[in-house]
Motif scaffolding. Structure first.
Motif, PDB file in Angstrom:
ATOM      1  N   GLY A   9      69.002  44.223  83.907  1.00  0.00           N
ATOM      2  CA  GLY A   9      70.348  43.769  84.224  1.00  0.00           C
ATOM      3  C   GLY A   9      70.343  42.799  85.391  1.00  0.00           C
ATOM      4  N   ALA A  10      71.004  41.657  85.213  1.00  0.00           N
ATOM      5  CA  ALA A  10      70.966  40.597  86.224  1.00  0.00           C
ATOM      6  C   ALA A  10      71.988  40.796  87.334  1.00  0.00           C
ATOM      7  CB  ALA A  10      71.184  39.245  85.556  1.00  0.00           C
ATOM      8  N   SER A  11      72.732  41.889  87.306  1.00  0.00           N
ATOM      9  CA  SER A  11      73.738  42.116  88.346  1.00  0.00           C
ATOM     10  C   SER A  11      73.108  42.479  89.688  1.00  0.00           C
ATOM     11  CB  SER A  11      74.718  43.211  87.917  1.00  0.00           C
ATOM     12  OG  SER A  11      74.032  44.428  87.684  1.00  0.00           O
ATOM     13  N   ASP A  12      71.822  42.824  89.680  1.00  0.00           N
ATOM     14  CA  ASP A  12      71.100  43.163  90.910  1.00  0.00           C
ATOM     15  C   ASP A  12      70.028  42.108  91.158  1.00  0.00           C
ATOM     16  OD1 ASP A  12      69.682  44.167  93.019  1.00  0.00           O
ATOM     17  OD2 ASP A  12      69.263  46.132  92.122  1.00  0.00           O
ATOM     18  N   PRO A  13      70.347  41.048  91.896  1.00  0.00           N
ATOM     19  CA  PRO A  13      69.364  39.976  92.109  1.00  0.00           C
ATOM     20  C   PRO A  13      68.064  40.456  92.743  1.00  0.00           C
ATOM     21  CG  PRO A  13      71.553  39.246  92.756  1.00  0.00           C
ATOM     22  CD  PRO A  13      71.641  40.724  92.512  1.00  0.00           C
ATOM     23  N   SER A  14      68.129  41.472  93.582  1.00  0.00           N
ATOM     24  CA  SER A  14      66.902  41.982  94.215  1.00  0.00           C
ATOM     25  C   SER A  14      65.960  42.560  93.171  1.00  0.00           C
ATOM     26  CB  SER A  14      67.246  43.042  95.265  1.00  0.00           C
ATOM     27  OG  SER A  14      68.005  42.485  96.317  1.00  0.00           O
ATOM     28  N   ALA A  15      66.519  43.278  92.193  1.00  0.00           N
ATOM     29  CA  ALA A  15      65.690  43.842  91.126  1.00  0.00           C
ATOM     30  C   ALA A  15      65.112  42.730  90.255  1.00  0.00           C
ATOM     31  CB  ALA A  15      66.512  44.807  90.274  1.00  0.00           C
ATOM     32  N   VAL A  16      65.910  41.710  89.985  1.00  0.00           N
ATOM     33  CA  VAL A  16      65.406  40.575  89.205  1.00  0.00           C
ATOM     34  C   VAL A  16      64.291  39.861  89.969  1.00  0.00           C
ATOM     35  CG1 VAL A  16      66.003  38.370  88.126  1.00  0.00           C
ATOM     36  CG2 VAL A  16      67.600  40.291  87.997  1.00  0.00           C
ATOM     37  N   PRO A  97      74.069  32.903  89.019  1.00  0.00           N
ATOM     38  CA  PRO A  97      73.628  34.124  88.329  1.00  0.00           C
ATOM     39  C   PRO A  97      72.134  34.086  88.023  1.00  0.00           C
ATOM     40  CG  PRO A  97      75.614  33.216  87.302  1.00  0.00           C
ATOM     41  CD  PRO A  97      75.110  32.177  88.249  1.00  0.00           C
ATOM     42  N   THR A  98      71.495  35.248  88.081  1.00  0.00           N
ATOM     43  CA  THR A  98      70.050  35.301  87.877  1.00  0.00           C
ATOM     44  C   THR A  98      69.646  35.540  86.426  1.00  0.00           C
ATOM     45  OG1 THR A  98      70.052  37.642  88.506  1.00  0.00           O
ATOM     46  CG2 THR A  98      69.561  36.017  90.230  1.00  0.00           C
ATOM     47  N   PRO A 117      65.414  35.126  99.656  1.00  0.00           N
ATOM     48  CA  PRO A 117      66.674  34.416  99.481  1.00  0.00           C
ATOM     49  C   PRO A 117      67.856  35.194 100.038  1.00  0.00           C
ATOM     50  CG  PRO A 117      65.994  35.427  97.415  1.00  0.00           C
ATOM     51  CD  PRO A 117      64.859  35.628  98.384  1.00  0.00           C
ATOM     52  N   VAL A 118      68.825  34.473 100.553  1.00  0.00           N
ATOM     53  CA  VAL A 118      70.106  35.068 100.928  1.00  0.00           C
ATOM     54  C   VAL A 118      71.005  34.991  99.704  1.00  0.00           C
ATOM     55  CG1 VAL A 118      72.136  34.855 102.400  1.00  0.00           C
ATOM     56  CG2 VAL A 118      69.853  34.468 103.353  1.00  0.00           C
ATOM     57  N   VAL A 119      71.622  36.104  99.341  1.00  0.00           N
ATOM     58  CA  VAL A 119      72.336  36.199  98.067  1.00  0.00           C
ATOM     59  C   VAL A 119      73.840  36.257  98.294  1.00  0.00           C
ATOM     60  CG1 VAL A 119      72.632  37.555  95.965  1.00  0.00           C
ATOM     61  CG2 VAL A 119      70.371  37.412  97.051  1.00  0.00           C
ATOM     62  N   LEU A 120      74.555  35.353  97.628  1.00  0.00           N
ATOM     63  CA  LEU A 120      76.009  35.418  97.616  1.00  0.00           C
ATOM     64  C   LEU A 120      76.469  36.423  96.562  1.00  0.00           C
ATOM     65  CD1 LEU A 120      77.398  31.767  97.885  1.00  0.00           C
ATOM     66  CD2 LEU A 120      77.546  33.587  99.572  1.00  0.00           C
ATOM     67  N   PRO A 121      77.578  37.111  96.768  1.00  0.00           N
ATOM     68  CA  PRO A 121      78.085  38.032  95.747  1.00  0.00           C
ATOM     69  C   PRO A 121      78.383  37.296  94.446  1.00  0.00           C
ATOM     70  CG  PRO A 121      79.220  38.357  97.844  1.00  0.00           C
ATOM     71  CD  PRO A 121      78.399  37.115  97.988  1.00  0.00           C
TER      72      PRO A 121
END
Length: 378
Positions: A9-16, A97-98, A117-121
C-alpha cells in the motif's frame, strides 16, 4: 529464474521507501498500490522475472490499465542521469504519491544519495506545509543540494503563497512534470527566483528523462511518422502479462530499442518539443484539430494555467473543442486567441466553469471525468 513480487500500500511512504530499497538491492520486486485505485482486470502475479525490480501500475488519465515492469538498472540509470544534469545528489521533499513513477523517483534519488526524504501529507497540497517541509530538508557533504518534484497545479499554489515562494526559491531545483507546464507559470516561477526544471517522460522511461527539452545524458529521442520515440538504459522491460502491448509499444530501430510514446513531437538540434497526444484529435467540420495544441494556447491566457480542453459531440460539426476551467473565461476572447493561432476550426465552442477540476492522485487532470463534464452524453 523468478523473484517474488510484493504488493504494498502506497499510503505509507516510509514502507514504500524500505520496499524500494530492498528491491533495488536484489530483494523482492515491489508493486506500490494506491488504496483507492480501481483494480485492474487481472490480479498481479506472485512472481516476476529476475531482472524486474519495480512494477508501476497505472491507468493513466485516458488509457486502459497497465503494469509497467522496470529493472533496477533502468531505475538507477534514470536517477544517475538526473543527478548529473541537476548538479549532483541531494535531499528531496516528497510531494507526490508513491504509487506513481515521479514519487518513486524521489525515493530512488534519496536512496542513491543516502538522504532521508521529507514527506508531505498525501491529499490536498498545502503551501504552508510545503514551506515547513522545505525548512526540514537536511543536506550533507555527500549530497549538498535540495530538490523537490511537483506537478503544475502544485507549483501554481506555491506561487500564490509568499512564504511558499520564499521556501521554493531556496531549493536548487523544482522539477515540474506530469503534464505540460504552461509558459506563464514558468515565467512566474522564474520572476520569483524559483529554479524550475520542466520534465518529460513516462513510467515506461523510469519517469522524466527529458529536462527542459534536452534528453538526459544516455537518453536518445527521435521522431517516426510524427510520433516521438525515446531510447536508452532507462526503458522498461515491458508490460506484465501483456506481450502484445509490449511488442506494439517497444520497437527496434537503428540498432536500438525504442519506446513509442504515443505523443506527437519534434526533435530539432537535439531539443525535444512535445505537441500533444497523437490520438487526442477531433475532426471538426472536416478539419483535424489537436486538442493538446488548443490547450497550450488556452493555458497561455493569464489565470488559465490549469484549464483543460476536451471534446464534445456536435450535430453540426461532428466534434468541437470545449474549455473546462476553474476560473471565468470569456468565450469570445478565447475563440479569438485560439483562432488567430490555430485557425477557425480550433476555436472552442464553449467554456464550462467548475468549482474544482477533477484530478487524479498523480496531480494530472482526470480527462475522462472532464470530458463527462463537457459532454454528459459521452
Amino acid at each position: 529464474m523468478a523473484r517474488p513480487l510484493v504488493a504494498l500500500g502506497a499510503s505509507d511512504p516510509s514502507a514504500v521507501l524500505r520496499g524500494l530499497e530492498a528491491a533495488l538491492a536484489g530483494g523482492p520486486a515491489l508493486l506500490p498500490v494506491a488504496e483507492d485505485a480501481p483494480a485492474l482486470p487481472t490480479a498481479p502475479p506472485s512472481h516476476v522475472e529476475q531482472r524486474v525490480a519495480l512494477v508501476v501500475e497505472t491507468s493513466g488519465s485516458t488509457g486502459t490499465g497497465k503494469r509497467v515492469a522496470l529493472s533496477s538498472d533502468a531505475v538507477l540509470a534514470g536517477a544517475a542521469a538526473a543527478d548529473a544534469t541537476l548538479g549532483g545528489p541531494g535531499a528531496w521533499l516528497l510531494a507526490l504519491p508513491t504509487h506513481y513513477i515521479a514519487g518513486l523517483n524521489v525515493l530512488t534519488r534519496s536512496i542513491t544519495a543516502g538522504t532521508t526524504p521529507v514527506v508531505l501529507p498525501v491529499g490536498h497540497f498545502d503551501p504552508a506545509a510545503f514551506a515547513d517541509a522545505v525548512d526540514r530538508l537536511d543536506v550533507g557533504p555527500a549530497a549538498p543540494r535540495r530538490y523537490t518534484s511537483l506537478v503544475p497545479v502544485q507549483l501554481a499554489r506555491v506561487l500564490d503563497d509568499p512564504r511558499a515562494i520564499a521556501a521554493a526559491a531556496t531549493l536548487d531545483a523544482v522539477l515540474v512534470g506530469g503534464q505540460a507546464t504552461p509558459v506563464p507559470l514558468r515565467e512566474r516561477a522564474r520572476a520569483a527566483g524559483v529554479r524550475v526544471v520542466t520534465t518529460y517522460g513516462a513510467s515506461e522511461t523510469s519517469g522524466g528523462c527529458v529536462y527542459d527539452g534536452v534528453p538526459l545524458g544516455p537518453v536518445r529521442a527521435a521522431v517516426d511518422d510524427g510520433e516521438l520515440l525515446l531510447a536508452g538504459p532507462v526503458l522498461a522491460e515491458g508490460y506484465l502479462g501483456d506481450d502484445e502491448r509490449t511488442a506494439r509499444t517497444f520497437t527496434e530501430r537503428d540498432g536500438l530499442r525504442w519506446y513509442r510514446t504515443g505523443d506527437a513531437g519534434q526533435v530539432e538540434d537535439g531539443r525535444v518539443r512535445v505537441l500533444g497526444r497523437l490520438d487526442d484529435v477531433v475532426i471538426s467540420g472536416g478539419e483535424k484539430v489537436p486538442l493538446g495544441a488548443v490547450e497550450r494556447i488556452v493555458r497561455g491566457i493569464a489565470g488559465q494555467e490549469s484549464a483543460v480542453v476536451t471534446r464534445r459531440a456536435s450535430a453540426e460539426w461532428g466534434e468541437v473543442p470545449v474549455v473546462v476551467t476553474e476560473r471565468s473565461l470569456d468565450l469570445d476572447t478565447v475563440r479569438a486567441v485560439v483562432g488567430d493561432a490555430l485557425g477557425r476550426a480550433a476555436r472552442p465552442a464553449d467554456v464550462v466553469v467548475v468549482d474544482r477540476l477533477p484530478m487524479l492522485a498523480s496531480g494530472k487532470p482526470d480527462r475522462r471525468a472532464v470530458r463527462t463534464i463537457a459532454d454528459p452524453a459521452s
